[in-house]
Design a protein around this motif. Structure first.
Motif, mmCIF file in Angstrom:
data_model
loop_
_atom_site.group_PDB
_atom_site.id
_atom_site.type_symbol
_atom_site.label_atom_id
_atom_site.label_comp_id
_atom_site.label_asym_id
_atom_site.label_seq_id
_atom_site.Cartn_x
_atom_site.Cartn_y
_atom_site.Cartn_z
ATOM 1 N N LEU A 225 0.870 -1.226 -0.109
ATOM 2 C CA LEU A 225 0.169 -0.047 0.137
ATOM 3 C C LEU A 225 0.816 1.428 -0.036
ATOM 4 O O LEU A 225 0.398 1.982 -0.728
ATOM 5 N N GLN A 226 1.707 1.346 0.846
ATOM 6 C CA GLN A 226 2.477 2.405 0.708
ATOM 7 C C GLN A 226 3.496 2.775 -0.471
ATOM 8 O O GLN A 226 3.897 3.823 -0.751
ATOM 9 N N GLN A 227 3.907 1.520 -1.032
ATOM 10 C CA GLN A 227 4.479 1.633 -2.169
ATOM 11 C C GLN A 227 3.774 2.171 -3.408
ATOM 12 O O GLN A 227 4.226 2.944 -4.313
ATOM 13 N N ALA A 228 2.528 1.789 -3.258
ATOM 14 C CA ALA A 228 1.546 2.217 -4.451
ATOM 15 C C ALA A 228 1.362 3.856 -4.264
ATOM 16 O O ALA A 228 0.938 4.254 -5.051
ATOM 17 N N ILE A 229 1.105 4.338 -2.958
ATOM 18 C CA ILE A 229 0.869 5.437 -2.854
ATOM 19 C C ILE A 229 1.712 6.305 -3.113
ATOM 20 O O ILE A 229 1.634 7.176 -3.702
ATOM 21 N N ALA A 230 3.066 6.006 -2.743
ATOM 22 C CA ALA A 230 4.256 6.748 -2.957
ATOM 23 C C ALA A 230 4.160 6.927 -4.539
ATOM 24 O O ALA A 230 4.799 7.951 -5.041
ATOM 25 N N GLY A 231 3.971 5.825 -5.497
ATOM 26 C CA GLY A 231 4.091 5.955 -6.886
ATOM 27 C C GLY A 231 2.937 6.853 -7.169
ATOM 28 O O GLY A 231 3.150 7.642 -8.224
ATOM 29 N N VAL A 232 2.019 6.917 -6.726
ATOM 30 C CA VAL A 232 0.830 7.897 -7.095
ATOM 31 C C VAL A 232 1.351 9.404 -6.829
ATOM 32 O O VAL A 232 0.967 10.213 -7.648
ATOM 33 N N LYS A 233 1.850 9.584 -5.804
ATOM 34 C CA LYS A 233 2.254 10.987 -5.247
ATOM 35 C C LYS A 233 3.023 11.484 -6.278
ATOM 36 O O LYS A 233 2.998 12.717 -6.563
ATOM 37 N N THR A 234 4.019 10.880 -6.834
ATOM 38 C CA THR A 234 5.143 11.604 -7.775
ATOM 39 C C THR A 234 4.479 11.969 -8.965
ATOM 40 O O THR A 234 5.112 12.884 -9.587
ATOM 41 N N ASN A 235 3.256 11.547 -9.235
ATOM 42 C CA ASN A 235 2.603 11.938 -10.762
ATOM 43 C C ASN A 235 1.367 13.058 -10.271
ATOM 44 O O ASN A 235 0.852 13.167 -11.374
ATOM 45 N N LEU A 236 1.104 13.134 -9.242
ATOM 46 C CA LEU A 236 0.184 14.063 -8.832
ATOM 47 C C LEU A 236 0.090 15.642 -9.151
ATOM 48 O O LEU A 236 1.526 16.161 -9.177
ATOM 49 N N THR A 237 -0.719 16.156 -9.931
ATOM 50 C CA THR A 237 -0.421 17.801 -10.667
ATOM 51 C C THR A 237 -1.064 18.660 -9.262
ATOM 52 O O THR A 237 -1.987 19.114 -9.455
ATOM 53 N N CYS A 238 -0.337 18.447 -8.273
ATOM 54 C CA CYS A 238 -0.806 19.502 -7.141
ATOM 55 C C CYS A 238 0.519 20.075 -6.450
ATOM 56 O O CYS A 238 1.564 19.809 -6.885
ATOM 57 N N ASP A 239 0.163 20.931 -5.412
ATOM 58 C CA ASP A 239 1.222 21.626 -4.824
ATOM 59 C C ASP A 239 2.144 20.692 -3.977
ATOM 60 O O ASP A 239 1.598 19.573 -3.534
ATOM 61 N N ASP A 240 3.270 20.833 -3.923
ATOM 62 C CA ASP A 240 4.380 20.006 -3.178
ATOM 63 C C ASP A 240 4.058 19.848 -1.834
ATOM 64 O O ASP A 240 4.116 18.702 -1.199
ATOM 65 N N LYS A 241 3.402 20.826 -1.275
ATOM 66 C CA LYS A 241 2.650 20.636 0.372
ATOM 67 C C LYS A 241 1.647 19.634 0.333
ATOM 68 O O LYS A 241 1.588 19.067 1.438
ATOM 69 N N ILE A 242 0.941 19.804 -0.493
ATOM 70 C CA ILE A 242 -0.222 18.673 -0.744
ATOM 71 C C ILE A 242 0.324 17.093 -0.738
ATOM 72 O O ILE A 242 0.090 16.276 0.106
ATOM 73 N N LYS A 243 1.435 17.126 -1.614
ATOM 74 C CA LYS A 243 2.131 15.809 -1.800
ATOM 75 C C LYS A 243 2.840 15.427 -0.408
ATOM 76 O O LYS A 243 2.622 14.289 0.061
ATOM 77 N N ALA A 244 3.488 16.307 0.118
ATOM 78 C CA ALA A 244 4.019 16.189 1.664
ATOM 79 C C ALA A 244 3.168 15.771 2.723
ATOM 80 O O ALA A 244 3.489 14.833 3.427
ATOM 81 N N ALA A 245 1.779 16.145 2.507
ATOM 82 C CA ALA A 245 0.969 15.756 3.553
ATOM 83 C C ALA A 245 0.266 14.281 3.415
ATOM 84 O O ALA A 245 -0.309 13.705 4.172
ATOM 85 N N ILE A 246 0.485 13.655 2.205
ATOM 86 C CA ILE A 246 0.062 12.392 1.939
ATOM 87 C C ILE A 246 1.076 11.377 2.706
ATOM 88 O O ILE A 246 2.257 11.418 2.238
ATOM 89 N N PRO A 247 0.799 10.489 3.548
ATOM 90 C CA PRO A 247 1.742 9.692 4.327
ATOM 91 C C PRO A 247 2.486 8.764 3.396
ATOM 92 O O PRO A 247 2.069 8.424 2.326
ATOM 93 N N ASP A 248 3.969 8.561 3.741
ATOM 94 C CA ASP A 248 4.684 7.600 3.051
ATOM 95 C C ASP A 248 4.790 6.421 3.699
ATOM 96 O O ASP A 248 5.032 5.462 2.994
ATOM 97 N N GLU A 249 3.665 6.242 4.975
ATOM 98 C CA GLU A 249 4.156 5.165 5.903
ATOM 99 C C GLU A 249 2.725 4.300 5.879
ATOM 100 O O GLU A 249 1.841 5.272 6.281
ATOM 101 N N ALA A 250 2.731 3.126 5.667
ATOM 102 C CA ALA A 250 1.442 2.220 6.289
ATOM 103 C C ALA A 250 1.803 1.226 7.237
ATOM 104 O O ALA A 250 2.875 0.949 7.361
ATOM 105 N N SER A 251 0.717 1.167 8.138
ATOM 106 C CA SER A 251 1.094 0.208 9.108
ATOM 107 C C SER A 251 0.040 -0.938 9.247
ATOM 108 O O SER A 251 -1.107 -0.877 8.379
ATOM 109 N N THR A 252 0.246 -2.099 9.846
ATOM 110 C CA THR A 252 -0.711 -2.834 10.139
ATOM 111 C C THR A 252 -1.813 -2.342 10.924
ATOM 112 O O THR A 252 -1.697 -1.594 11.545
ATOM 113 N N ILE A 253 -3.208 -2.945 10.878
ATOM 114 C CA ILE A 253 -3.919 -2.469 11.877
ATOM 115 C C ILE A 253 -3.781 -2.713 13.195
ATOM 116 O O ILE A 253 -3.903 -2.058 14.060
#
Length: 615
Positions: A225-253
């Motif tokens: 999940l965290q790998q997939a989200i990291a891949g999406v973030k790099t291609n988002l057309t939004c402000d870098d501050k928005i990208k930075a606010a999307i978490p890089d880490e996922a945890s188990t429940i």
């Protein structure tokens, strides 16, 4: 069977394949608390306990009118029980001091639909149902910049065809609802879409901290999940501050909730809720009822919960088929008001054709992604998975034998030839012992087995391959670890951040060639090493069960079916195995066994779907 399990002379039933010692112990305890030795109360208690262990939330008492069910569960011990009718059994429960209707504090709970629960599981079901009903019924937000939401949705999901863009529809739903399910098969873009959803949510609150957490039921799924989200973030057309606010880490429940060793409870609960505003949970089909109930209990009142998963996959190992119950019957419909709101936000007026006046509130919270991008080039896997899902065994076999689909192949089960091929494909080349290269090679091909035991089971195949490897490497048969050995973790260890289902590889330590180390994938493409002696319970894993493969993706999959049919073989198991592959699937087995599996559909007794979907 050990003597410890065999002698209960005063009990109506003895331990058997389906009725365990714990079932009988519970039945005897409730008999004693009830003040009599009523054999019908004993039967009901033993069966509801047995059914819960088998993955059901409850015992459907209507099944007791079916002789096949009783023969399967009780077998030749039926003569130890008196003849009875369902009304007599229901009357016994009504008169029992240990059983009661919902709302009472009794060890057994029976509802108006003739379902019997262990109290704990009734509470789990009711807690989850009430959470979903409340969140699904909340009115749509009155505030918010609709024009900004429309602009961002258009930017992230530009129009490609006149057809409905279900990814865009799921994004709009997640923005409008506090509870949302995004369901879809592999490659339909669930995590790709949720990355964009998080950006839209953050863009609506530029001055307010929007605390987002990512979670999954297993460590392996969390890493993906965290790998997939990291891949999406790099291609988002939004402000870098928005990208930075999307978490890089996922945890188990379990880690998110705060696991307490040797306790069924967590640090976060209704009294101590999670500190978050948005929670995204991937691979929701793997979550059992108890864990899902504890998760929603810890959700703050204002927070959004977004569940991602494939409701056609295997259900959780523990009790419940929660995502399937939450998702309903795969029919897409919306309330007229919500369909209108979706139409405005997405610019897709066609969605209003799905509007229906009558229906439960939860339908507005469920979106089903329909197009698989993973199988655009692997058309055979896509066609085969659809046939299996539909229960069409004859069509599935036709696809397997068709030359039109080079990405799927059927082979009859011939174990001698199979063993040689398995060994050739499974052995890892350690001549270049970089963990990244070796684990990438290991992820390219995987042997999946339907069963753990038997000639075609995981234990047998792993043992045969390992014997060959040790001989080739001149490793002693008694040596537990060796370079190039793939391992599968079988027990959670929160201190080491290792979880049931995680896969690693044993290699020589680059800093000390005389020492062996275990390597596991970590965040952002990195790896971490641990001494093998510190690992929790684990085993060699050239092959793995289909259950353990959930949340994984391999370039090529070889599914080995047993020679004989088994109740474990279902269309959900076959579908899950097939869809682990991105490029090629080979199935070895007996055609009759394959067809029987596809005709068998997992049906877990539950009242959750009725509580949510009955209008």
């Amino acid at each position: 069977m050990p003597a410890f399990f065999t002698q209960f002379p005063e009990s109506p039933l003895q331990p058997s394949e389906n009725i365990s010692y714990i079932d009988i112990h519970l039945a005897r305890t409730l008999q004693r608390l009830n003040g009599d030795k009523n054999p019908l109360l004993f039967l009901a208690t033993a069966l509801v306990s047995s059914q819960t262990r088998a993955g059901h939330i409850c015992l459907d008492l209507n099944l007791l009118e079916e002789q096949n069910f009783l023969n399967e569960k009780i077998g030749d011990q039926m003569g130890r029980l008196p003849k009875f009718t369902l009304p007599e059994l229901l009357n016994t429960l009504r008169q029992a001091s240990v059983a009661g209707k919902p709302g009472t504090v009794k060890p057994l709970i029976y509802d108006d639909k003739k379902r019997l629960y262990l109290k704990r599981y009734w509470d789990y079901q009711d807690k989850l149902a009430q959470f979903v009903i409340k969140r699904a019924a909340l009115p749509m937000p009155k505030k918010g910049n609709s024009q900004q939401i429309i602009a961002r949705l258009d930017a992230y999901f530009p129009a490609k065809t006149d057809a409905i863009d279900w990814q865009k529809m799921s994004a709009a739903t997640a923005v409008l609802k506090q509870f949302c399910i995004i369901a879809g098969g592999p490659g339909t873009g669930k995590t790709h879409t949720v990355g964009k959803i998080l950006a839209v949510l953050l863009e609506q609150q530029p001055r307010k901290l929007c605390r987002i957490k990512l979670a999954a039921p297993t460590g392996k799924a969390a890493v993906r999940l965290q790998q997939a989200i990291a891949g999406v973030k790099t291609n988002l057309t939004c402000d870098d501050k928005i990208k930075a606010a999307i978490p890089d880490e996922a945890s188990t429940i379990h880690r998110l909730l705060g696991f307490i060793p040797s306790s069924p409870y967590f640090k976060h609960n209704a009294e101590n809720p999670l500190a978050l505003d948005v929670l995204v949970v991937d691979e929701a089909s793997m979550i059992d009822l108890a864990l899902m109930a504890k998760l929603v209990e810890a959700m703050p009142e204002h927070a959004r919960l977004i569940l991602l998963g494939d409701n056609n996959q295997l259900a959780s190992v523990e009790a419940g088929a929660v995502l399937a119950d939450l998702s309903g019957n795969n029919k897409t419909s919306y309330s007229p008001d919500f369909a209108q709101q979706l139409s405005v936000l997405t610019g897709q007026a066609e969605i209003q054709s799905y509007a229906e006046n009558k229906g439960p509130a939860i339908r507005d919270s469920v979106v089903r992604l329909k197009k698989s991008y993973r199988f655009e080039s692997a058309e055979g896997i896509g066609a085969l998975s659809r046939a299996v899902n539909a229960g069409e065994a004859e069509l599935a076999l036709k696809h397997m034998h068709s030359e039109a689909f080079p990405d799927i192949q059927w082979q009859p089960l011939g174990m001698d030839k199979l063993r040689n091929e398995l060994i050739q494909n499974a052995v890892i080349d350690t001549s270049h012992p970089e963990p990244k290269r070796i684990l990438k090679r290991f992820e390219a091909f995987r042997i999946l087995c339907a069963l753990r035991d038997g000639p075609q089971g995981v234990q047998t195949i792993n043992a045969q391959i390992e014997q060959f490897v040790k001989n080739k490497l001149q490793v002693s048969a008694e040596q537990r670890w060796y370079a190039g050995q793939p391992i599968l973790i079988g027990q959670n260890d929160y201190q080491l951040n290792l979880f049931n289902g995680d896969v690693g590889v044993i290699l020589a330590d680059p800093e000390n060639a005389d020492e062996l180390t275990a390597w596991f994938p970590a965040a952002e493409g990195e790896f971490r090493k641990l001494p093998p002696s510190r690992l929790p319970r684990h085993e060699s894993s050239y092959a793995m069960t289909v259950h353990k493969s959930q949340g994984s993706e391999f370039a090529k999959v070889l599914l080995v079916l047993p020679e004989q049919d088994s109740p474990v073989l279902t269309r959900e198991l076959i579908y899950t195995a097939i869809t682990r592959a991105s490029g090629f699937v080979e199935i070895r087995g007996n055609e009759n066994v394959f067809a029987a599996a596809i005709s068998r559909h997992i049906q877990r007794s539950s009242g959750l779907a009725d509580a949510l979907w009955e209008s």
